[in-house]
Design an enzyme around this catalytic site. Structure first.
Site, PDB file in Angstrom:
ATOM      1  N   LYS A  91       0.869  -1.182   0.000  1.00 26.42           N
ATOM      2  CA  LYS A  91       0.000   0.000   0.000  1.00 26.42           C
ATOM      3  C   LYS A  91       0.903   1.229   0.000  1.00 26.42           C
ATOM      4  CE  LYS A  91      -3.664   2.612   0.695  1.00 26.42           C
ATOM      5  NZ  LYS A  91      -4.547   2.894  -0.436  1.00 26.42           N
ATOM      6  N   ASN A 151     -13.637   4.497  -4.360  1.00 25.59           N
ATOM      7  CA  ASN A 151     -12.993   4.516  -3.043  1.00 25.59           C
ATOM      8  C   ASN A 151     -12.504   5.907  -2.690  1.00 25.59           C
ATOM      9  OD1 ASN A 151      -9.792   4.765  -2.666  1.00 25.59           O
ATOM     10  ND2 ASN A 151     -10.192   3.995  -4.745  1.00 25.59           N
ATOM     11  N   GLY A 194      -8.017   7.401   1.419  1.00 28.24           N
ATOM     12  CA  GLY A 194      -7.214   8.451   2.047  1.00 28.24           C
ATOM     13  C   GLY A 194      -5.872   7.970   2.564  1.00 28.24           C
ATOM     14  N   LEU A 195      -5.300   6.990   1.853  1.00 23.41           N
ATOM     15  CA  LEU A 195      -3.953   6.489   2.158  1.00 23.41           C
ATOM     16  C   LEU A 195      -3.771   5.947   3.573  1.00 23.41           C
ATOM     17  CD1 LEU A 195      -1.800   9.245   0.355  1.00 23.41           C
ATOM     18  CD2 LEU A 195      -2.304   6.925  -0.456  1.00 23.41           C
ATOM     19  N   CYS A 237      -2.733   9.898  -6.119  1.00 24.25           N
ATOM     20  CA  CYS A 237      -3.839   9.589  -5.194  1.00 24.25           C
ATOM     21  C   CYS A 237      -4.850  10.736  -5.220  1.00 24.25           C
ATOM     22  CB  CYS A 237      -3.342   9.359  -3.778  1.00 24.25           C
ATOM     23  SG  CYS A 237      -4.741   9.035  -2.672  1.00 24.25           S
ATOM     24  N   ASN A 284      -3.865   4.942 -12.083  1.00 26.82           N
ATOM     25  CA  ASN A 284      -4.585   5.048 -10.820  1.00 26.82           C
ATOM     26  C   ASN A 284      -6.079   5.216 -11.141  1.00 26.82           C
ATOM     27  OD1 ASN A 284      -5.174   5.492  -8.033  1.00 26.82           O
ATOM     28  ND2 ASN A 284      -3.161   6.435  -7.772  1.00 26.82           N
ATOM     29  N   SER A 285      -6.888   5.256 -10.116  1.00 26.72           N
ATOM     30  CA  SER A 285      -8.336   5.381 -10.326  1.00 26.72           C
ATOM     31  C   SER A 285      -8.680   6.717 -11.001  1.00 26.72           C
ATOM     32  CB  SER A 285      -9.054   5.289  -8.971  1.00 26.72           C
ATOM     33  OG  SER A 285      -8.537   6.260  -8.083  1.00 26.72           O
ATOM     34  N   GLY A 315      -6.310  -1.579 -14.080  1.00 25.46           N
ATOM     35  CA  GLY A 315      -7.625  -0.962 -14.286  1.00 25.46           C
ATOM     36  C   GLY A 315      -8.607  -1.977 -14.836  1.00 25.46           C
ATOM     37  N   GLY A 345      -6.660  -4.750  -8.908  1.00 26.62           N
ATOM     38  CA  GLY A 345      -7.102  -3.942  -7.778  1.00 26.62           C
ATOM     39  C   GLY A 345      -8.485  -4.338  -7.293  1.00 26.62           C
TER      40      GLY A 345
HETATM   41  N1  OXC Z   1      -5.695   5.736  -5.347  1.00 28.28           N
HETATM   42  C1  OXC Z   1      -4.654   5.903  -4.529  1.00 28.28           C
HETATM   43  O1  OXC Z   1      -3.569   6.231  -4.985  1.00 28.28           O
HETATM   44  N2  OXC Z   1      -4.843   5.772  -3.203  1.00 28.28           N
HETATM   45  C2  OXC Z   1      -6.055   5.279  -2.682  1.00 28.28           C
HETATM   46  N3  OXC Z   1      -7.118   5.321  -3.590  1.00 28.28           N
HETATM   47  C3  OXC Z   1      -6.911   5.477  -4.918  1.00 28.28           C
HETATM   48  O2  OXC Z   1      -7.823   5.403  -5.709  1.00 28.28           O
HETATM   49  C4  OXC Z   1      -6.351   5.847  -1.323  1.00 28.28           C
HETATM   50  O3  OXC Z   1      -5.682   5.440  -0.378  1.00 28.28           O
HETATM   51  O4  OXC Z   1      -7.263   6.682  -1.190  1.00 28.28           O
END
Ligand code: OXC
Length: 309
Positions: free
Chosen positions: A46, A70, A73-74, A129, A192-193, A247, A269
């Site tokens: 993580k 999601n 928040g790390l 993030c 990333n998302s 993805g 993921g």
């Molecule tokens: N991407 C991230 O880089 N971190 C997480 N969620 C996401 O979509 C996170 O921890 O919020």
């Protein structure tokens, strides 16, 4: 089935090209050990910050038939924890993700990783993030990304890849590729998302996650076409730099499509979150079965060979 789905990049050898995305089920030591003992080809932590973070208030993860939203928040155990577990993960490639909330956070963690020598096989620098209130995604700020990378490579000489946010405009692919080309980047992880998306529950007339008024990062099926596009774009623009696809990979067919677009390896993921670590064996089996049907014995026979002319 003598079908080879191993992957080699940046001096790392993965017996399977499939491993976890930095996100679900890779925060605690127990989760990292489970990944180590699974059929995942590598273990990725993580995203770490210098110290422990509890993350955003719950509920912060939602899924439906199309994917996930999601705003974690790390939440993470802090960089020390991800370095100290490395000794127990020594027979698989172990990559530590870092996501400092500031440049100085990132530099502090990189100095620490540099000092730790060979403990960790590689670092994935998360530039994307979307879920820390008040913090921008640095990957959308081209000047800041360049300035950060300039400092990064002054203090860190290990293998370092970057995790990018999804881009949606040709000029942005071009500009980011031009920046990355100027540095000894070990790999590029796309994507990333999709940040700051909103899912609405009509019945309760409400958002589905609590942080940031319901806005969060979109993953799963929702993300796959964007992930494929970003892999394809960076594969074509960054010859010699391995691209890791992520993805919406749920099946062997999804993995096959990412490799056709140019992915060297693939992260899972949302599906890992849903199915657990058994997904790696199942997706690998499906990918091998598909390759056999098509007469392929190894990934290099079709990697990047999407017909797009
Ligand atoms: N991407 C991230 O880089 N971190 C997480 N969620 C996401 O979509 C996170 O921890 O919020």
């Amino acid at each position: 089935m003598s079908i080879d789905i191993s992957a080699r990049f940046s001096g790392l050898t993965l017996s399977s090209c499939l491993f976890n995305a930095s996100g679900p089920r890779c925060t605690s030591s127990g989760e990292l050990l489970e990944l180590y003992n699974s059929k995942a080809g590598a273990v990725l932590s993580k995203s770490a910050t210098p110290g422990f973070r509890v993350g955003n208030p719950k509920p912060r993860y939602f899924e439906n038939q199309f994917g996930s939203l999601n705003s974690m928040g790390l939440p993470n155990e802090g960089i020390e924890s991800y370095i100290s577990i490395a000794a127990q993960l020594s027979n698989k490639a172990y990559i530590v993700s870092i996501a400092g909330l500031s440049k100085s956070d990132n530099m502090q963690m990189l100095r620490r990783l540099q000092k730790s020598g060979q403990a960790v096989d590689a670092v994935e620098l998360n530039l994307s993030c979307p879920n820390v209130p008040g913090k921008a995604q640095i990957g959308y700020d081209f000047d800041s990304t360049k300035a950060l990378l300039e400092e990064v490579f002054q203090v860190f000489d290990g293998k370092l890849g970057v995790k990018l946010p999804p881009y949606f405009d040709m000029i942005h692919f071009e500009q980011m590729a031009a920046i990355l080309k100027a540095f000894p980047i070990a790999f590029v992880t796309c994507v990333n998302s999709i940040g700051n998306a909103l899912i609405v529950d009509a019945e309760s007339e409400s958002v589905v996650i609590r942080p940031k008024s319901g806005f969060g990062g979109l993953g799963g099926d929702y993300l796959k076409p964007t992930g494929l596009a970003n892999v394809r774009q960076f594969y074509k623009r960054l010859p010699g730099i391995p691209v890791i696809g992520v993805g919406g990979v749920k099946t062997g067919l999804d993995a096959f499509e990412y490799i056709l677009c140019g992915a060297t390896a693939i992260q899972v993921g949302s599906q890992l979150m849903r199915e657990g670590i058994d997904c790696f064996e199942r997706i690998a089996f499906e990918l091998k079965t598909l390759m056999k049907t098509k007469g392929y014995k190894k990934l290099s026979q079709f990697r990047g060979k999407l017909k797009d002319g």
